[in-house]
Write a protein that holds these residues in place. Structure first.
Motif, mmCIF file in Angstrom:
data_model
loop_
_atom_site.group_PDB
_atom_site.id
_atom_site.type_symbol
_atom_site.label_atom_id
_atom_site.label_comp_id
_atom_site.label_asym_id
_atom_site.label_seq_id
_atom_site.Cartn_x
_atom_site.Cartn_y
_atom_site.Cartn_z
ATOM 1 N N GLN A 69 0.821 -1.201 0.000
ATOM 2 C CA GLN A 69 0.000 0.000 0.000
ATOM 3 C C GLN A 69 0.859 1.258 0.000
ATOM 4 O OE1 GLN A 69 -2.660 0.389 3.339
ATOM 5 N NE2 GLN A 69 -3.896 1.958 2.336
ATOM 6 N N GLN A 70 1.937 1.245 0.753
ATOM 7 C CA GLN A 70 2.811 2.407 0.806
ATOM 8 C C GLN A 70 3.505 2.634 -0.536
ATOM 9 O OE1 GLN A 70 5.086 1.286 4.332
ATOM 10 N NE2 GLN A 70 4.167 3.003 5.450
ATOM 11 N N HIS A 71 3.921 1.567 -1.178
ATOM 12 C CA HIS A 71 4.514 1.705 -2.510
ATOM 13 C C HIS A 71 3.490 2.300 -3.485
ATOM 14 C CE1 HIS A 71 8.542 0.036 -2.167
ATOM 15 N NE2 HIS A 71 8.068 -0.938 -1.395
ATOM 16 N N GLN A 72 2.257 1.872 -3.373
ATOM 17 C CA GLN A 72 1.206 2.391 -4.254
ATOM 18 C C GLN A 72 0.938 3.870 -3.979
ATOM 19 O OE1 GLN A 72 -1.977 -0.372 -3.402
ATOM 20 N NE2 GLN A 72 -1.383 -1.759 -5.063
ATOM 21 N N LEU A 73 0.952 4.257 -2.707
ATOM 22 C CA LEU A 73 0.737 5.657 -2.350
ATOM 23 C C LEU A 73 1.811 6.561 -2.943
ATOM 24 C CD1 LEU A 73 -0.309 5.455 1.421
ATOM 25 C CD2 LEU A 73 -1.691 6.358 -0.462
ATOM 26 N N LEU A 74 3.022 6.043 -3.064
ATOM 27 C CA LEU A 74 4.142 6.845 -3.548
ATOM 28 C C LEU A 74 4.394 6.688 -5.046
ATOM 29 C CD1 LEU A 74 6.729 6.238 -0.674
ATOM 30 C CD2 LEU A 74 5.294 8.255 -1.035
ATOM 31 N N SER A 77 4.153 9.963 -7.079
ATOM 32 C CA SER A 77 5.227 10.815 -6.596
ATOM 33 C C SER A 77 6.578 10.356 -7.136
ATOM 34 C CB SER A 77 5.249 10.828 -5.069
ATOM 35 O OG SER A 77 6.433 11.407 -4.574
ATOM 36 N N THR A 78 6.833 9.062 -7.069
ATOM 37 C CA THR A 78 8.107 8.522 -7.552
ATOM 38 C C THR A 78 8.272 8.742 -9.042
ATOM 39 O OG1 THR A 78 8.121 6.856 -5.793
ATOM 40 C CG2 THR A 78 9.492 6.419 -7.726
ATOM 41 N N HIS A 79 7.180 8.631 -9.776
ATOM 42 C CA HIS A 79 7.230 8.893 -11.221
ATOM 43 C C HIS A 79 7.654 10.332 -11.488
ATOM 44 C CE1 HIS A 79 6.139 8.738 -15.468
ATOM 45 N NE2 HIS A 79 5.454 9.859 -15.288
ATOM 46 N N LYS A 106 1.383 23.649 -5.433
ATOM 47 C CA LYS A 106 1.913 23.346 -4.094
ATOM 48 C C LYS A 106 1.836 21.842 -3.821
ATOM 49 C CE LYS A 106 3.323 24.282 0.150
ATOM 50 N NZ LYS A 106 3.181 23.008 0.847
ATOM 51 N N THR A 107 0.748 21.206 -4.245
ATOM 52 C CA THR A 107 0.616 19.761 -4.059
ATOM 53 C C THR A 107 1.699 19.014 -4.816
ATOM 54 O OG1 THR A 107 -1.770 19.904 -3.719
ATOM 55 C CG2 THR A 107 -0.905 17.775 -4.401
ATOM 56 N N TYR A 108 1.938 19.418 -6.068
ATOM 57 C CA TYR A 108 3.008 18.788 -6.864
ATOM 58 C C TYR A 108 4.352 18.932 -6.159
ATOM 59 C CZ TYR A 108 6.450 18.164 -10.598
ATOM 60 O OH TYR A 108 7.542 17.757 -11.344
ATOM 61 N N ILE A 109 4.642 20.127 -5.674
ATOM 62 C CA ILE A 109 5.911 20.363 -4.982
ATOM 63 C C ILE A 109 6.014 19.490 -3.738
ATOM 64 C CG2 ILE A 109 7.215 22.091 -3.674
ATOM 65 C CD1 ILE A 109 6.157 24.159 -5.733
ATOM 66 N N ASP A 110 4.907 19.378 -2.993
ATOM 67 C CA ASP A 110 4.910 18.510 -1.809
ATOM 68 C C ASP A 110 5.173 17.049 -2.190
ATOM 69 O OD1 ASP A 110 4.398 20.629 -0.111
ATOM 70 O OD2 ASP A 110 2.234 20.281 -0.042
ATOM 71 N N MET A 111 4.680 16.646 -3.349
ATOM 72 C CA MET A 111 4.850 15.263 -3.779
ATOM 73 C C MET A 111 6.278 14.954 -4.215
ATOM 74 S SD MET A 111 1.316 14.504 -5.909
ATOM 75 C CE MET A 111 1.675 12.755 -6.132
ATOM 76 N N VAL A 112 7.000 15.961 -4.721
ATOM 77 C CA VAL A 112 8.346 15.689 -5.247
ATOM 78 C C VAL A 112 9.458 16.110 -4.299
ATOM 79 C CG1 VAL A 112 7.557 15.850 -7.640
ATOM 80 C CG2 VAL A 112 8.525 17.885 -6.523
ATOM 81 N N THR A 113 9.130 16.841 -3.238
ATOM 82 C CA THR A 113 10.155 17.228 -2.268
ATOM 83 C C THR A 113 10.265 16.109 -1.237
ATOM 84 O OG1 THR A 113 9.669 19.571 -2.623
ATOM 85 C CG2 THR A 113 10.859 19.002 -0.616
ATOM 86 N N ARG A 114 11.189 15.195 -1.488
ATOM 87 C CA ARG A 114 11.268 13.970 -0.696
ATOM 88 C C ARG A 114 12.681 13.711 -0.202
ATOM 89 N NH1 ARG A 114 8.427 9.227 -3.963
ATOM 90 N NH2 ARG A 114 9.665 8.074 -2.424
ATOM 91 N N VAL A 115 12.779 13.504 1.100
ATOM 92 C CA VAL A 115 14.077 13.225 1.713
ATOM 93 C C VAL A 115 14.651 11.938 1.130
ATOM 94 C CG1 VAL A 115 13.057 11.968 3.679
ATOM 95 C CG2 VAL A 115 15.322 13.039 3.906
#
Length: 207
Positions: A69-74, A77-79, A106-115
């Motif tokens: 499920q976590q992989h699916q949620l991301l 974003s990963t793409h 802002k949502t897009y930026i939140d999705m791609v700003t990943r530690v």
């Protein structure tokens, strides 16, 4: 082969000044890179989900420990992150809405700003990981928020400069098409200046 990632944020399907200028940039870029690839996302048509608790938990779970499920949620974003990692040029076009950027940008930026993906924490604090050669931001606004005292109300340029730099993009070009609702003369003057800047940026990059 060169790769251009284009992100449009205007909610308008017709009559968007920021999208029209982004069209000009893309057309000119394609002419200079006939074998290049373009990934184009019109964010207002994607209906991206705002990040929530489950997304945050998945993002901060080590990849080898994530469940299905976590992989699916991301997945989306990963793409997006992988697109940015392979990009030679990033183009963002956005209007100013109520002094800031549209919520879907802002949502897009939140999705791609990943530690661990676009930034990491090192001994000296956060370090950006994106190494995109050229980044251009085209921002259109109804009023002119480029000069004092009105520039104090402009939260588009400083925010994007900060978050892009946080992710490793330190020297983005900003093209501000200001005064789109301040009469035809001001509009045309601002658009012409923006078009000239687009040509100048692309010509300089090829030198």
């Amino acid at each position: 082969m060169s790769n251009l990632v284009r992100i449009d944020a205007s909610a308008l399907s017709q009559g968007s000044h920021s999208k029209a200028l982004a069209d000009l940039f893309e057309q000119t870029w394609r002419a200079k890179h006939p074998q290049g690839q373009v990934q184009h996302h019109d964010l207002s048509r994607l209906n991206l989900p705002h990040i929530d608790e489950a997304f945050i938990q998945a993002m901060y779970t080590a990849e080898q420990d994530r469940d299905i499920q976590q992989h699916q949620l991301l997945e989306q974003s990963t793409h997006f992150v992988n697109e940015l990692k392979s990009a030679d040029c990033l183009l963002i076009s956005t209007p100013m809405y109520n002094f800031g950027i549209p919520s879907h940008l802002k949502t897009y930026i939140d999705m791609v700003t990943r530690v661990g993906e676009t930034f990491r924490y090192g001994e000296n604090g956060p370090e950006g990981l994106l190494k995109i050669t050229q980044t251009v931001v085209i921002a259109a606004s109804g009023g002119d928020y480029t000069q004092p005292p009105m520039d104090a109300m402009n939260f588009v340029t400083p925010y994007l400069k900060t978050v892009l730099g946080f992710n490793g993009i330190d020297s983005p070009h900003f093209i501000e098409a200001a005064g789109m609702a301040m009469g035809e003369e001001k509009q045309q003057q601002s658009l012409e200046q923006a078009k000239q800047t687009i040509q100048s940026i692309l010509n300089q990059h090829d030198e």
